[in-house]
Motif scaffolding. Structure first.
Motif, PDB file in Angstrom:
ATOM      1  N   GLN A 175      36.272  38.827  31.076  1.00  0.00           N
ATOM      2  CA  GLN A 175      37.155  37.857  31.731  1.00  0.00           C
ATOM      3  C   GLN A 175      38.267  37.412  30.794  1.00  0.00           C
ATOM      4  O   GLN A 175      39.426  37.307  31.207  1.00  0.00           O
ATOM      5  N   ASN A 176      37.920  37.160  29.535  1.00  0.00           N
ATOM      6  CA  ASN A 176      38.948  36.766  28.563  1.00  0.00           C
ATOM      7  C   ASN A 176      39.950  37.895  28.324  1.00  0.00           C
ATOM      8  O   ASN A 176      41.156  37.654  28.172  1.00  0.00           O
ATOM      9  N   MET A 177      39.466  39.123  28.277  1.00  0.00           N
ATOM     10  CA  MET A 177      40.367  40.268  28.122  1.00  0.00           C
ATOM     11  C   MET A 177      41.337  40.361  29.303  1.00  0.00           C
ATOM     12  O   MET A 177      42.542  40.578  29.114  1.00  0.00           O
ATOM     13  N   LEU A 178      40.807  40.195  30.508  1.00  0.00           N
ATOM     14  CA  LEU A 178      41.649  40.317  31.701  1.00  0.00           C
ATOM     15  C   LEU A 178      42.619  39.139  31.805  1.00  0.00           C
ATOM     16  O   LEU A 178      43.751  39.302  32.275  1.00  0.00           O
ATOM     17  N   LYS A 179      42.199  37.978  31.346  1.00  0.00           N
ATOM     18  CA  LYS A 179      43.131  36.845  31.304  1.00  0.00           C
ATOM     19  C   LYS A 179      44.291  37.143  30.357  1.00  0.00           C
ATOM     20  O   LYS A 179      45.450  36.842  30.663  1.00  0.00           O
ATOM     21  N   ALA A 180      43.979  37.758  29.232  1.00  0.00           N
ATOM     22  CA  ALA A 180      45.030  38.111  28.269  1.00  0.00           C
ATOM     23  C   ALA A 180      45.980  39.155  28.843  1.00  0.00           C
ATOM     24  O   ALA A 180      47.176  39.163  28.536  1.00  0.00           O
ATOM     25  N   CYS A 181      45.463  40.026  29.680  1.00  0.00           N
ATOM     26  CA  CYS A 181      46.293  41.091  30.263  1.00  0.00           C
ATOM     27  C   CYS A 181      47.142  40.609  31.431  1.00  0.00           C
ATOM     28  O   CYS A 181      48.128  41.265  31.786  1.00  0.00           O
ATOM     29  N   THR A 182      46.763  39.495  32.053  1.00  0.00           N
ATOM     30  CA  THR A 182      47.415  39.085  33.299  1.00  0.00           C
ATOM     31  C   THR A 182      48.140  37.754  33.229  1.00  0.00           C
ATOM     32  O   THR A 182      48.974  37.456  34.090  1.00  0.00           O
ATOM     33  N   GLY A 183      47.790  36.896  32.256  1.00  0.00           N
ATOM     34  CA  GLY A 183      48.383  35.571  32.198  1.00  0.00           C
ATOM     35  C   GLY A 183      47.741  34.575  33.136  1.00  0.00           C
ATOM     36  O   GLY A 183      48.268  33.473  33.336  1.00  0.00           O
ATOM     37  N   TYR A 184      46.601  34.937  33.714  1.00  0.00           N
ATOM     38  CA  TYR A 184      45.903  34.001  34.604  1.00  0.00           C
ATOM     39  C   TYR A 184      44.892  33.162  33.816  1.00  0.00           C
ATOM     40  O   TYR A 184      44.529  33.491  32.682  1.00  0.00           O
ATOM     41  N   ASP A 185      44.450  32.075  34.446  1.00  0.00           N
ATOM     42  CA  ASP A 185      43.573  31.123  33.776  1.00  0.00           C
ATOM     43  C   ASP A 185      42.102  31.358  34.052  1.00  0.00           C
ATOM     44  O   ASP A 185      41.241  30.875  33.309  1.00  0.00           O
ATOM     45  N   ALA A 186      41.771  32.033  35.135  1.00  0.00           N
ATOM     46  CA  ALA A 186      40.368  32.269  35.493  1.00  0.00           C
ATOM     47  C   ALA A 186      40.266  33.610  36.202  1.00  0.00           C
ATOM     48  O   ALA A 186      41.209  34.063  36.863  1.00  0.00           O
ATOM     49  N   ILE A 187      39.100  34.249  36.069  1.00  0.00           N
ATOM     50  CA  ILE A 187      38.838  35.558  36.669  1.00  0.00           C
ATOM     51  C   ILE A 187      37.537  35.486  37.451  1.00  0.00           C
ATOM     52  O   ILE A 187      36.535  34.954  36.945  1.00  0.00           O
ATOM     53  N   SER A 188      37.535  36.013  38.669  1.00  0.00           N
ATOM     54  CA  SER A 188      36.294  36.207  39.424  1.00  0.00           C
ATOM     55  C   SER A 188      35.974  37.687  39.446  1.00  0.00           C
ATOM     56  O   SER A 188      36.790  38.506  39.867  1.00  0.00           O
ATOM     57  N   LEU A 189      34.764  38.039  38.997  1.00  0.00           N
ATOM     58  CA  LEU A 189      34.352  39.435  38.944  1.00  0.00           C
ATOM     59  C   LEU A 189      33.594  39.871  40.192  1.00  0.00           C
ATOM     60  O   LEU A 189      33.125  41.007  40.260  1.00  0.00           O
ATOM     61  N   GLN A 190      33.475  38.998  41.192  1.00  0.00           N
ATOM     62  CA  GLN A 190      32.623  39.323  42.327  1.00  0.00           C
ATOM     63  C   GLN A 190      33.156  40.419  43.252  1.00  0.00           C
ATOM     64  O   GLN A 190      32.386  41.283  43.675  1.00  0.00           O
ATOM     65  N   PRO A 191      34.428  40.446  43.608  1.00  0.00           N
ATOM     66  CA  PRO A 191      34.883  41.456  44.581  1.00  0.00           C
ATOM     67  C   PRO A 191      34.648  42.877  44.066  1.00  0.00           C
ATOM     68  O   PRO A 191      35.052  43.217  42.953  1.00  0.00           O
ATOM     69  N   ASN A 192      33.985  43.701  44.878  1.00  0.00           N
ATOM     70  CA  ASN A 192      33.605  45.039  44.409  1.00  0.00           C
ATOM     71  C   ASN A 192      34.501  46.142  44.967  1.00  0.00           C
ATOM     72  O   ASN A 192      34.109  47.308  45.029  1.00  0.00           O
ATOM     73  N   ALA A 193      35.719  45.783  45.362  1.00  0.00           N
ATOM     74  CA  ALA A 193      36.741  46.753  45.765  1.00  0.00           C
ATOM     75  C   ALA A 193      38.070  46.010  45.814  1.00  0.00           C
ATOM     76  O   ALA A 193      38.092  44.774  45.928  1.00  0.00           O
ATOM     77  N   GLY A 194      39.177  46.760  45.716  1.00  0.00           N
ATOM     78  CA  GLY A 194      40.487  46.122  45.800  1.00  0.00           C
ATOM     79  C   GLY A 194      40.669  45.362  47.094  1.00  0.00           C
ATOM     80  O   GLY A 194      41.238  44.263  47.114  1.00  0.00           O
ATOM     81  N   GLN A 207      21.385  37.842  29.186  1.00  0.00           N
ATOM     82  CA  GLN A 207      22.351  37.298  28.235  1.00  0.00           C
ATOM     83  C   GLN A 207      23.382  38.335  27.797  1.00  0.00           C
ATOM     84  O   GLN A 207      24.536  37.998  27.511  1.00  0.00           O
ATOM     85  N   GLY A 208      22.980  39.590  27.759  1.00  0.00           N
ATOM     86  CA  GLY A 208      23.941  40.643  27.451  1.00  0.00           C
ATOM     87  C   GLY A 208      25.029  40.725  28.495  1.00  0.00           C
ATOM     88  O   GLY A 208      26.226  40.800  28.169  1.00  0.00           O
ATOM     89  N   TYR A 209      24.626  40.699  29.759  1.00  0.00           N
ATOM     90  CA  TYR A 209      25.611  40.693  30.839  1.00  0.00           C
ATOM     91  C   TYR A 209      26.480  39.445  30.783  1.00  0.00           C
ATOM     92  O   TYR A 209      27.693  39.498  31.006  1.00  0.00           O
ATOM     93  N   THR A 210      25.875  38.293  30.483  1.00  0.00           N
ATOM     94  CA  THR A 210      26.630  37.045  30.410  1.00  0.00           C
ATOM     95  C   THR A 210      27.743  37.146  29.368  1.00  0.00           C
ATOM     96  O   THR A 210      28.889  36.740  29.607  1.00  0.00           O
ATOM     97  N   ILE A 211      27.401  37.725  28.218  1.00  0.00           N
ATOM     98  CA  ILE A 211      28.411  37.909  27.163  1.00  0.00           C
ATOM     99  C   ILE A 211      29.476  38.897  27.619  1.00  0.00           C
ATOM    100  O   ILE A 211      30.675  38.678  27.422  1.00  0.00           O
ATOM    101  N   LEU A 212      29.035  40.001  28.218  1.00  0.00           N
ATOM    102  CA  LEU A 212      29.973  41.011  28.718  1.00  0.00           C
ATOM    103  C   LEU A 212      30.962  40.398  29.710  1.00  0.00           C
ATOM    104  O   LEU A 212      32.174  40.610  29.618  1.00  0.00           O
ATOM    105  N   PHE A 213      30.439  39.620  30.668  1.00  0.00           N
ATOM    106  CA  PHE A 213      31.312  39.005  31.676  1.00  0.00           C
ATOM    107  C   PHE A 213      32.339  38.092  31.017  1.00  0.00           C
ATOM    108  O   PHE A 213      33.534  38.155  31.330  1.00  0.00           O
ATOM    109  N   GLU A 214      31.859  37.245  30.120  1.00  0.00           N
ATOM    110  CA  GLU A 214      32.770  36.281  29.486  1.00  0.00           C
ATOM    111  C   GLU A 214      33.845  36.997  28.678  1.00  0.00           C
ATOM    112  O   GLU A 214      35.037  36.650  28.756  1.00  0.00           O
ATOM    113  N   GLN A 215      33.444  38.002  27.918  1.00  0.00           N
ATOM    114  CA  GLN A 215      34.427  38.718  27.101  1.00  0.00           C
ATOM    115  C   GLN A 215      35.413  39.489  27.965  1.00  0.00           C
ATOM    116  O   GLN A 215      36.624  39.488  27.693  1.00  0.00           O
TER     117      GLN A 215
END
Length: 971
Positions: free
Chosen positions: A562-581, A552-560
């Motif tokens: 993702q919301n931070m990155l949405k605010a920084c980029t203007g996108y509607d959804a974030i996928s955290l899976q890719p582990n390199a550019g 649950q700690g990770y779940t909260i971390l991911f959600e928060q």
């Protein structure tokens, strides 16, 4: 007499004294006085005026205003600690490539937690990277010793990626084989199979899953992946199976467990052509999936077709052995859409940690750990059979598959109540994988679960019986201990290991020494407060496939986050899976492709890519089976809009996307970006905005608002995850709402909003989850005001450097008002023509000044691309500029004939201690000029450990394993 406040003192509020935004001023290098001085140099009155003159008004926005207010380091750490403590640390015996392990404290403190290791850059400048390169050479030696293969590369992103790269390589090299089928062992790790299926779909391959013992002979295929031990613990007779594969003129690929290789016969001795696996259980925390290093070993005849990086032994200008990246270095940048792979990085920090783990334990220690794990597994097996349970396999290393019938869920739930995670195997079996951390007490607890109470069995009696059992058949057993090279016999005492690690660290330049001014690479501060949570056990000890309610700690971390990155980029959804550019680029293009397939627009297969793009862009497009069409750039370095229009006319509704780096790799904000996006959208295409340069956008402009449909975000750049000498990295993608349904899924963990048909990009559901707290901490401590200010100062610092150097070196590209973005390109071609001094000479000479060179010859040959970032103070910028100006003056002396073209401080750079103490100094400049050309070097000097390295010699005489120490002593 009591102290009283001066009469002029005014009372201050508690809020003001709390100073919650103090971290902003610690992250950002220039103080207010320095900022004012730099602005004055640029002829502007404020940061706002500079931004108005630099960033096009049409794209500016206040997107990050929704971010929370900044926090102090202590506040952010306390908040994150509370989140982390929501994770539950069960004993996990799930296996599937992830195991509990002990990180030796000497490695934890002196490598993983040491900025001398984690802030270093990819070793493209090998003379000041000999420490990391030696660590990676040790890694390659470890892998070749364990696998029995000729060569190994310097690591891959994860085991699933390594298997996918092996599949693609098998197709390239099995030229006589015309099949498009790839055989996969039905006992393959499920996450590996998922990644293979995704890659195969876009390469046009067909995956055939079957039992290798019965099905290999019944199919045609260009390669076969054999998992040994299998996911359920089964051991294969590899030699017999590889013979079957070779009879089909196909390549035999073995996915091996690294710890099992200490006891099992090496796959290379049994006919394997490629061996892949994961190094995680060699002293790298599970971290809910990463980061970890994968290994990739192969036969020498395939060395020219191998993906990734290979570290090789060459010589320097004195004939001294020296290490460098050989052959494959930046292969995707050279070959672009014809590249074999889009992989442009490895997992250096984790790879060297695993190598040091093997060196610290030594051959005897690794053998002992493996034997202990195996004996405990045999004891558990003996106990389970004594309790009348049936084992699916009698031969195993560390994993048991227990037939439990209808009791499966009852036993599974009983284990959970005891804080134990088992693995569900189908509908009537349970799996248990033991590890280095397993104890006698753990075995007794496991047997108690299966005994429905306290086990009636005597542990000692079970051990005696287990010792008499053979669970590894004689023909599959290793005859001699692995890891016999001398490097695995030298450093078993902590004193020796500590000193060895320090010797390696001292050979490198990392951010703890000086600015690393690499364009497009954003080598900014990786603050200590951001790094601390990475090694918290609440994040490090979780298995990636544990029940999600334990995370649950990770779940909260991911959600928060993702919301931070949405605010920084203007996108509607974030996928955290890719582990390199590179994986983010691929994931974004796959999402675009899936989107068009869902719409029935299967004809869209063209990807427009500007000449200035990163080499990974066309390579990623090729991997997504898109046709690359190159767009020209105009004389100002901008994407040529007229050529975009011409390509649209030519290709029409075949266009799937355009990939644009913004601001451009040329270091300018293109004024026509919105027009380009509209042109593509008007014909139904998608806009991929490469996020490599987000450090110039956050808080000022959002790609999701000015026309982007998808971007990958280099968290290891803009959002402060360190480079680690070439990895780890993270490359999440942001997408607009219409692409969100097509983000990557995972077969073992449900990712909200995704479907299995979308495919899987990385082995772990949320990529390298344990380093995501770094970016969370950065954004939390900076807040909306801080991330915006960071961007503004990044642009200020780049323009200040450009203004200081422009009278000495031409600035190749500028924006319409004469300013650059967050980086600038110095054009060295006129200097080279007039003096013979090359960009490489300047790069090597910078080492004598204590600096890592800027990006060399990218994106334009004969240039240096400089990105100072917001974290460097004016004093450090001035120090760098002084070095560059002094180098220019030295070049003028060559140009004027004062110094010979073949004997001067630049062409002889870098200068080592061997040079300076040389008795017979025969150079037309002094030793002082060579080694301490500026006064600050008398206070502190970082000496390159080798002279300039001979690249050609290294490629012609490829040696990729550790030479004897005597070779160095002879020199």
């Amino acid at each position: 007499m009591p102290h009283t406040e001066p009469s002029h003192s005014q009372p201050e509020s508690l809020d003001k004294l709390n100073y919650n935004d103090e971290f902003i001023n610690r992250h950002i290098g220039p103080n207010p006085q320095q900022t004012s001085a730099m602005l004055e140099k640029l002829g502007v009155s404020s940061l706002n005026e500079l931004i108005e003159q630099t960033v096009p008004a049409a794209i500016r926005s206040e997107q990050t205003a929704s971010l929370a207010a900044p926090m102090t380091e202590q506040q952010a750490l306390a908040e994150l600690k509370a989140i982390a403590q929501k994770n539950q640390r069960f004993k996990s015996y799930i296996g599937l490539g992830y195991h509990s392990t002990y990180v030796p404290p000497v490695i934890l403190r002196n490598v993983m937690e040491n900025p001398g290791w984690y802030t270093a850059y990819t070793p493209y400048q090998p003379e000041i990277a000999q420490g990391r390169l030696e660590g990676l050479l040790n890694f390659q030696q470890m892998i070749t010793d364990l696998t029995g293969m000729d060569l190994a590369n310097a690591s891959m992103l994860d085991e699933a990626t390594a298997a996918a790269e092996a599949m693609a390589m098998a197709k390239r090299v099995a030229r006589k084989n015309k099949s498009d089928q790839f055989f996969v062992d039905h006992n393959c790790l499920p996450q590996t199979l998922a990644v293979l299926k995704t890659r195969a779909e876009h390469f046009g391959f067909d995956i055939v899953v079957g039992d290798p013992n019965t099905d290999l002979e019944n199919h045609d295929y260009f390669g076969a992946l054999l998992q040994n031990p299998g996911a359920n613990g089964e051991l294969l007779e590899l030699e017999k199976l590889t013979q079957v594969v070779h009879a089909k003129e196909a390549l035999a690929i073995v996915a091996a467990d690294i710890m099992s290789l200490a006891l099992l016969k090496a796959p290379g001795e049994q006919g394997a052509d490629i061996v892949v696996g994961c190094n995680q259980r060699f002293g790298v925390p599970m971290g809910f999936g990463g980061p970890h290093a994968a290994f990739f070993a192969f036969r020498e005849k395939y060395k020219r077709s191998t993906p990734g990086r290979i570290i090789g032994v060459s010589v320097d200008s004195r004939g001294k052995p020296a290490l460098r990246m050989a052959m494959q270095t930046r292969e995707q940048h050279i070959r672009r859409e014809k590249a074999n792979s889009n992989i442009c990085t490895s997992q250096v920090l984790l790879a060297v940690m695993s190598a040091f783990y093997a060196m610290y334990h030594g051959s005897d220690g690794i053998d002992r750990i493996a034997k202990r794990i195996h004996l405990l597994t045999k004891i558990l097996a003996q106990g389970l059979t004594s309790l009348n349970y049936k084992l699916r396999h009698s031969q195993f290393f560390d994993t048991l598959c227990i037939e439990v019938g209808e009791q499966q869920m009852a036993l599974y739930q009983r284990a959970l109540k005891s804080h134990i995670n088992l693995r569900l195997e189908g509908k009537n079996a349970l799996g248990i994988s033991l590890n280095e951390c397993t104890t006698q007490k753990d075995i007794e607890a496991l047997l108690a679960v299966f005994a429905a109470g306290e086990s009636p069995l005597d542990f000692h009696s079970l051990e005696v019986k287990a010792q008499g059992n053979t669970a590894i058949p004689r023909e599959s057993a290793r005859e001699q201990k692995a890891l016999q090279h001398e490097i695995f016999h030298r450093y078993q005492s902590e004193t020796e290991m500590l000193r060895y690690l320090k010797r390696l660290e001292s050979k490198d330049i990392a951010l703890n020494h000086a600015m690393i001014p690499l364009g497009s690479c954003t080598m900014k501060l990786n603050a200590t407060a951001e790094m601390i949570p990475v090694t918290w056990p609440e994040f490090g000890e979780l298995h990636p496939f544990a029940p999600i309610d334990q995370a649950q700690g990770y779940t909260i971390l991911f959600e928060q986050l993702q919301n931070m990155l949405k605010a920084c980029t203007g996108y509607d959804a974030i996928s955290l899976q890719p582990n390199a550019g590179s994986q983010g680029e691929y994931a974004g293009l796959v999402a675009i492709k899936k989107y068009f397939e869902a719409k029935g627009e299967h004809q869209r297969n063209v990807c427009l890519i500007p000449q200035s793009a990163h080499g990974t862009n066309p390579a990623s497009a090729q991997m997504a089976s898109m046709k690359v069409v190159v767009i020209k750039c105009d004389e100002q370095g901008n994407v040529d809009v007229n050529d975009v229009k011409a390509k649209i006319t030519q290709h029409g509704d075949s266009i799937a996307s355009i990939m644009v780096t913004y601001p451009s790799t040329h270091g300018v904000f293109e004024e026509n970006i919105k027009e380009i996006c509209e042109l593509i959208h008007n014909i139904g295409g998608q806009v991929y905005i490469d996020g490599a340069n987000m450090n110039a956008l956050v808080g000022l402009a959002a790609p999701g608002e000015f026309g982007g449909d998808v971007s990958h975000l280099n968290l290891h750049k803009t959002f402060c995850i360190p480079h680690g000498g070439g990895g780890p990295g993270m490359g999440p993608i942001g997408v607009k709402a219409h692409l969100a349904p097509y983000l990557a899924s995972h077969p073992l963990q449900s990712i909200p909003g995704t479907e299995q048909g979308n495919g899987t990009i990385s082995a772990a559901p949320w990529g390298s989850a344990s380093i995501l707290p770094i970016s969370w901490m950065y954004i939390r401590m900076m807040g909306g005001t801080g991330v915006k200010q960071a961007t503004e100062v990044a642009i200020l610092n780049a323009n200040y450097v450009a203004s200081q150097l422009q009278t000495h070196y031409p600035i190749l590209y500028k924006g319409k008002n004469g300013f650059v973005a967050h980086e600038c390109l110095l054009d060295l071609r006129p200097l080279k023509e007039s003096s013979g001094i090359t960009e490489e000479d300047i790069a090597k000479r910078l080492m004598d000044f204590g600096f890592h060179a800027p990006t060399m010859s990218f994106p334009v040959a004969g240039t240096l691309m400089i990105e100072p970032t917001e974290s460097e103070s004016k004093a450090e910028l001035d120090r760098f500029c002084d070095a560059m100006i002094t180098i220019r003056q030295e070049a003028e002396r060559v140009q004027n004939g004062e110094l010979p073209r073949d004997n001067n401080p630049l062409c002889n750079a870098p200068h080592t201690l061997d040079d300076i103490i040389e008795e017979n100094w025969q150079r037309p400049y002094s030793r002082e000029e060579a080694s301490r050309p500026l006064a600050y070097l008398k206070e502190h000097k970082v000496w390159p450990s080798v002279n300039r390295i001979d690249n050609v010699y290294g490629d012609r005489n490829l040696i990729c394993s550790c030479p004897s120490i005597d070779l160095y002593l002879d020199k």
